[in-house]
Write an enzyme that holds these catalytic residues in place. Structure first.
Site, short mmCIF file in Angstrom:
data_model
loop_
_atom_site.label_atom_id
_atom_site.label_comp_id
_atom_site.label_asym_id
_atom_site.label_seq_id
_atom_site.Cartn_x
_atom_site.Cartn_y
_atom_site.Cartn_z
N ASP A 58 58.20 42.84 -48.73
CA ASP A 58 58.05 42.26 -50.07
C ASP A 58 59.44 41.86 -50.56
O ASP A 58 60.29 42.72 -50.79
CB ASP A 58 57.44 43.33 -51.00
CG ASP A 58 57.25 42.82 -52.42
OD1 ASP A 58 57.87 41.79 -52.79
OD2 ASP A 58 56.49 43.45 -53.17
N TYR A 147 52.78 31.54 -63.59
CA TYR A 147 53.32 30.77 -62.46
C TYR A 147 54.40 29.80 -62.95
O TYR A 147 55.51 29.78 -62.43
CB TYR A 147 52.18 30.02 -61.79
CG TYR A 147 52.57 29.21 -60.57
CD1 TYR A 147 53.00 29.84 -59.40
CD2 TYR A 147 52.47 27.82 -60.58
CE1 TYR A 147 53.33 29.09 -58.28
CE2 TYR A 147 52.78 27.06 -59.46
CZ TYR A 147 53.21 27.70 -58.30
OH TYR A 147 53.53 26.96 -57.19
N1 LIG Z 1 51.09 23.98 -51.72
C1 LIG Z 1 51.50 23.27 -52.75
O1 LIG Z 1 50.91 22.21 -53.03
C2 LIG Z 1 52.67 23.72 -53.59
C3 LIG Z 1 52.98 22.96 -54.71
C4 LIG Z 1 54.08 23.35 -55.47
C5 LIG Z 1 54.85 24.44 -55.10
N2 LIG Z 1 54.51 25.17 -54.01
C6 LIG Z 1 55.34 26.33 -53.67
O2 LIG Z 1 55.57 26.39 -52.28
C7 LIG Z 1 55.60 27.75 -51.85
C8 LIG Z 1 54.60 27.97 -50.74
O3 LIG Z 1 53.29 27.65 -51.21
P1 LIG Z 1 52.03 27.68 -50.23
O4 LIG Z 1 51.10 26.63 -50.68
O5 LIG Z 1 52.50 27.70 -48.82
O6 LIG Z 1 51.38 29.08 -50.62
P2 LIG Z 1 50.89 30.28 -49.68
O7 LIG Z 1 50.20 31.25 -50.55
O8 LIG Z 1 50.16 29.75 -48.50
O9 LIG Z 1 52.27 30.87 -49.15
C9 LIG Z 1 53.05 31.76 -49.90
C10 LIG Z 1 53.53 32.87 -48.99
O10 LIG Z 1 54.38 33.76 -49.74
C11 LIG Z 1 54.04 35.10 -49.38
N3 LIG Z 1 54.47 35.98 -50.48
C12 LIG Z 1 54.04 35.99 -51.76
N4 LIG Z 1 54.67 36.95 -52.46
C13 LIG Z 1 55.54 37.55 -51.61
C14 LIG Z 1 56.48 38.61 -51.73
N5 LIG Z 1 56.67 39.26 -52.88
N6 LIG Z 1 57.21 38.96 -50.63
C15 LIG Z 1 57.03 38.33 -49.44
N7 LIG Z 1 56.15 37.32 -49.27
C16 LIG Z 1 55.40 36.94 -50.34
C17 LIG Z 1 52.53 35.05 -49.16
O11 LIG Z 1 52.03 36.14 -48.41
C18 LIG Z 1 52.37 33.71 -48.44
O12 LIG Z 1 52.50 33.86 -47.04
C19 LIG Z 1 55.33 28.60 -53.09
O13 LIG Z 1 56.56 29.07 -53.62
C20 LIG Z 1 54.68 27.64 -54.04
O14 LIG Z 1 54.89 28.01 -55.39
C21 LIG Z 1 53.43 24.84 -53.25
#
Ligand SMILES: NC(=O)c1ccc[n+]([C@@H]2O[C@H](COP(=O)([O-])OP(=O)(O)OC[C@H]3O[C@@H](n4cnc5c(N)ncnc54)[C@H](O)[C@@H]3O)[C@@H](O)[C@H]2O)c1
Length: 318
Positions: A58, A147
């Site tokens: 984490d 968020y």
């Molecule tokens: N997918 C999109 O369209 C989008 C848009 C804007 C921003 N983002 C940002 O991109 C990043 C990735 O998004 P995603 O779509 O791949 O989401 P996702 O949920 O698939 O991936 C996020 C990952 O972070 C891990 N995680 C969360 N909290 C954690 C912690 N405290 N310690 C360790 N690991 C932790 C989760 O287990 C997961 O594997 C995020 O920061 C998100 O805010 C994504």
């Protein structure tokens, strides 16, 4: 020795695609993830790769790794509205404490740092399309506030580490992105529409579906992020596809590609749902020479194939 990149959240949708790109470019990668919303399915293909290491951790807690690190890419955070509604405190913690820990680690290693921020920092925007200079219209105490404010805080913390400690930081504001490996039950529009189409259920569109989003295919987004990581930019950069779709158009496109007979049904709009969303990508074009290239219908087809395959695997219990 290959240059090493720490990817927090590397078992998630975007983190795992970025990892693939970094490995293909000749970096070694350490993924740190607590799997709260990610899955080992996204990184199973990397098992046995000598340039890849997975650490279950984490990142809101202290981060430690032996040896040199070239870059820290901080992607850890619940990202879909369904996830951050269920995990509001974890979302705030990883955006605040997690970002602080990741920045502290980058500072200690002399590593460059890139944070995955979001178009949600613009809230329900009063300026359209959104340039990076727009400060946003966010409700801090609404259901999305956990968020949006976590990400706004993490941007502020990132700039503070740059200004005070001279860390070489970058901020990408990611607009809606889709592609293979999105969770089937992720709750965002495209996975919802695909799951509903592929299982012949009604396709649910919130409101009348006239609200707009701009959808970027994952390989385009990752290319923009890779360019930003190697740039000397410190100000935020929007990466997204400026092509604007109404959600109704998207639902219809997905229904057509899937060949389903599912009907589109309408449900009430969620609280604080942004009405419009479109990136101004002038900065990314000028500074990174980046713009999206993948035809969105082709991106939808690739994503649909991945969804179809995984639904079949679920059916046989694999
Ligand atoms: N997918 C999109 O369209 C989008 C848009 C804007 C921003 N983002 C940002 O991109 C990043 C990735 O998004 P995603 O779509 O791949 O989401 P996702 O949920 O698939 O991936 C996020 C990952 O972070 C891990 N995680 C969360 N909290 C954690 C912690 N405290 N310690 C360790 N690991 C932790 C989760 O287990 C997961 O594997 C995020 O920061 C998100 O805010 C994504």
């Amino acid at each position: 020795m290959k240059q090493r990149v720490l990817v927090t959240g590397g078992a998630g949708f975007l983190g795992s695609h970025l990892t693939d790109r970094l490995l293909a470019e000749g970096f070694s990668v350490v993924c740190m993830d607590n799997l709260i919303t990610g899955s080992t399915d996204n990184i199973a293909h990397l098992a046995g790769n000598r340039d890849y290491q997975f650490i279950h951790h984490d990142v809101s807690e202290f981060i430690y790794l032996d040896g040199p690190v070239y870059a820290v890419v901080h992607f850890a955070s619940p990202a879909s509205p369904l996830d951050y509604h269920e995990l509001p405190i974890q979302t705030l913690k990883v955006g605040s404490l997690g970002t602080h820990k990741a920045l502290g680690f980058a500072k200690a290693k002399g590593a460059r740092f890139l944070i995955a921020s979001t178009s949600e920092v613009y809230g329900d925007p009063l300026v359209h399309p959104q340039p990076e200079s727009y400060w946003g219209n966010v409700n801090p105490v609404g259901p999305r506030g956990v968020y949006d404010e976590a990400k706004r805080f993490s941007e502020a913390m990132t700039m503070a580490y740059h200004r005070v400690h001279g860390v070489d930081t970058k901020i990408v504001r990611i607009f809606n992105t889709f592609g293979p490996r999105m969770r089937l039950n992720d709750g965002r529009a495209i996975p919802n529409f695909m799951m509903q189409s592929l299982t012949d259920k009604p396709i649910t569109v919130f409101g009348d579906g006239s609200q707009t989003r701009s959808f970027c295919f994952v390989s385009d987004l990752i290319d923009g992020i890779f360019r930003l990581l190697q740039s000397d930019l410190h100000d935020p950069v929007n990466i997204g596809n400026p092509l604007e779709w109404t959600l109704l158009q998207m639902a219809e496109a997905i229904r057509e590609i899937s060949g389903t007979g599912s009907q589109i049904v309408h449900k009430p709009l969620p609280v604080d749902d942004p009405k419009v969303r479109q990136p101004d990508i002038t900065r990314a074009k000028a500074e990174l020479g980046w713009e999206p290239r993948v035809d969105l219908n082709e991106g939808l087809r690739q994503t649909m194939e991945d969804f179809r395959r995984r639904i079949e695997l679920e059916k046989v219990g694999a």
